[in-house]
Design a protein around this motif. Structure first.
Motif: not given
Length: 343
Positions: A73, A75-82, A101, A105, A141
């Motif tokens: 969960d 890892h699947d979040m967007t960069l902004q959400e994390r 981050e 990656e 990534a």
């Protein structure tokens, strides 16, 4: 190795092998084994979080309140959400978020494509030597293929290694295993080219088809894939629900498991796998039977002629009567002798 018999059911080494790899992951990432205890719907527990920089058990508990219960969960979040979760909930600074981050990656994502077959045959029969053909593709990534793992607490130089296993989890039996490395691209290209070339030539492919297959394999290797090929003996007849494992010895939570069903047919005689016989085969067999019959007739004729000649000789000797000293006197000589007696 392909013909070595496997151990009896229940005495395989799948669970010991996976346990050793999991121990290696924890040692390299400096994460206690107790952190792998399944909690919150995650089979890996909180161990994958603890390999990230600045993460502790308290941080994991804080972000779990925002319904981030598993590492997948997160890892699947967007960069902004994390970034929002880490800064607002966990209290991370911008630099600490950037560190997290960067490690995310670097973590590998693996996909596996597997094919099992008996070369030159349509199906797999018990006792066959089965050829396994697998492509393992690695993505990151940051775009890299070969990279060193993030392991600040490990005191030695460590390269990533992956282990490919084809196993039956129900019987704990490993059918096939091989080590896979993504660091040496040149060696991987050479090995894949040679293997594909030998396989295509063995199947009777043309030079053009072989060259095309080799080029395709080289492009796959350069794109982050590695070829795994090997052989193993087919077991008894039945349907087998196998699992393909691709285990990384350096990262926690990056292992890949895929299901593979293998159907093994009952052993039949060579040349009659499909139960069909061609008309040409029948015609050839009829011709062979006719030739055998002709040979038998000729043999009988020779047998009879040999004994018929002997019988004719016996008849001639009986008509002439017994002969003294084993010789037959001529008519002329007998008349001369009678004339001399009269004189």
């Amino acid at each position: 190795m392909a013909v070595i018999p496997r151990t009896s059911q229940g005495h395989g080494w799948l669970r010991p092998a996976t346990g050793v790899v999991e121990l290696s992951q924890c040692i390299i990432q400096a994460v206690p084994l107790s952190a792998r205890k399944a909690t919150g719907g995650s089979t890996e527990g909180i161990a994958p979080f603890l390999q990230l920089p600045h993460f502790t058990e308290s941080v994991v508990k804080k972000i779990a309140r925002k319904k981030v219960r598993t590492f997948e969960d997160f890892h699947d979040m967007t960069l902004q959400e994390r970034a929002e979760v880490l800064q607002q909930v966990a209290g991370f600074s911008s630099a600490e978020v950037q560190d997290v981050e960067m490690v995310l990656e670097m973590m590998p994502s693996v996909t596996v494509e597997v094919r099992c077959e008996t070369e030159g045959e349509e199906g797999i029969q018990e006792g066959d030597i089965v050829t396994l053909h697998a492509w393992i593709t690695l993505k990151r990534a940051n775009g890299l293929v070969g990279a060193l793992p993030h392991a600040p607490s490990f005191p030695f130089h460590k390269e990533e290694n992956f282990w490919f296993l084809l196993a039956d989890a129900a019987s704990n039996d490993v059918w096939f295993s091989q080590k896979v490395n993504f660091m040496d691209e040149a060696a991987a290209i050479t090995g894949a080219s040679k293997t594909i070339e030998d396989t295509m030539e063995g199947s009777g492919a043309s030079v053009r088809e072989t060259s095309a297959a080799v080029r395709e394999a080289v492009e796959k290797v350069r794109g982050g894939s590695r070829l795994v090929m090997g052989k193993f003996p087919a077991p008894a007849e039945g349907n087998y629900n196998l699992t393909c494992y691709c285990l990384c010895d350096s990262w926690i939570g990056c292992d890949k498991k895929t299901s593979k069903k293998v159907k093994v047919l009952k052993r039949t005689r060579a040349g009659t796998r499909g139960g069909l016989v061609s008309e040409e085969g029948l015609i050839a067999e009829d011709g062979i039977e006719e030739e055998e019959e002709n040979e038998e007739e000729e043999y009988d004729d020779d047998y009879e002629s040999e004994y018929s000649e002997d019988e004719e000789d016996e008849k001639d000797t009986k008509k002439k009567g017994p002969v003294a000293n084993g010789k037959v006197q001529k008519k002329g000589s007998s008349s001369e002798s009678s004339g001399s007696d009269e004189e």
